[in-house]
Design a protein around this motif. Sequence first.
Motif, short mmCIF file in Angstrom:
data_model
loop_
_atom_site.label_atom_id
_atom_site.label_comp_id
_atom_site.label_asym_id
_atom_site.label_seq_id
_atom_site.Cartn_x
_atom_site.Cartn_y
_atom_site.Cartn_z
N ARG A 1 0.80 -1.22 0.00
CA ARG A 1 0.00 0.00 0.00
C ARG A 1 0.84 1.27 0.00
N TYR B 1 1.17 3.50 3.49
CA TYR B 1 2.25 3.43 4.47
C TYR B 1 3.54 4.04 3.96
N HIS C 1 0.57 -5.15 4.08
CA HIS C 1 -0.46 -5.28 5.11
C HIS C 1 -0.67 -6.76 5.46
N ASP D 1 -8.78 -5.88 6.14
CA ASP D 1 -9.56 -4.74 6.62
C ASP D 1 -10.99 -4.87 6.12
N HIS E 1 -12.75 1.35 10.03
CA HIS E 1 -12.66 -0.03 9.55
C HIS E 1 -12.13 -0.92 10.65
N HIS F 1 -9.41 -3.79 11.50
CA HIS F 1 -8.22 -4.54 11.07
C HIS F 1 -8.30 -5.88 11.79
ZN LIG Z 1 -5.46 -2.95 8.44
#
Ligand SMILES: [Zn+2]
Length: 210
Positions: free
Chosen positions: A62, A65, A80, A84, A170, A172
């Motif tokens: 991603r 980050y 990741h 999510d 969200h 995780h």
């Molecule tokens: Zn996450």
Amino acid sequence: MKRHLLDPQLSQKGYFPLDLSINNPFWKRNDVADISVCHEYIEQQRISHGAFLAIGGYLEQRALYQKNERFNKGIVRDIHLGVDIWAPAGTTVHAMYDGVVHSYAHNSDPGNYGPTLILQHNIDGQTIYTLYGHLSLDDVNKWEVGYRFRESEIIAHLGTPQENGGYSPHLHFQVMTDMKGYQGDFPGVAAKEELEQYKDIVLDPMSFLE
Ligand SMILES: [Zn+2]
């Protein structure tokens, strides 16, 4: 989806895959770290897919980050490790299996999990741990180490960006076979060079949900 980690009524409205990877051209033109951009994108995807819950991210690389210095100390951690599931703040979060509270914490620094709960389960004689991150601050007072939750029982609610580390709301969700001494926390993002060391410790969360 066999198991529901979020409000079963929302789960009934269906899931659609959310692509936050560096390969999605949308994130070349738009800032994934901007909460309102992210929120707007998820809303549009909801409409175009005709489903409500956005899900994805296991082993996704991603840009989110790459832009955040929290994940760029020496090596770039941008992959990741959990999945999510994106839904409004206040949505109920449910235990994946029967289990006891292993540990919890409010990981309050920006970009971190915010309120985080870790449950310990015994599945056919094997111990596994499930991590639930970006939860509501109100929930932290309700948890106690050793407390037993039943499968599907409400364990928490999704937090707002003000309490969840600064993200569009969200969950995780991550599954581990070994906590490696962590309490109320576990790395949720890793560098490419680190993936080998997590291979047998962090499991594919989707394999538990589908
Ligand atoms: Zn996450």
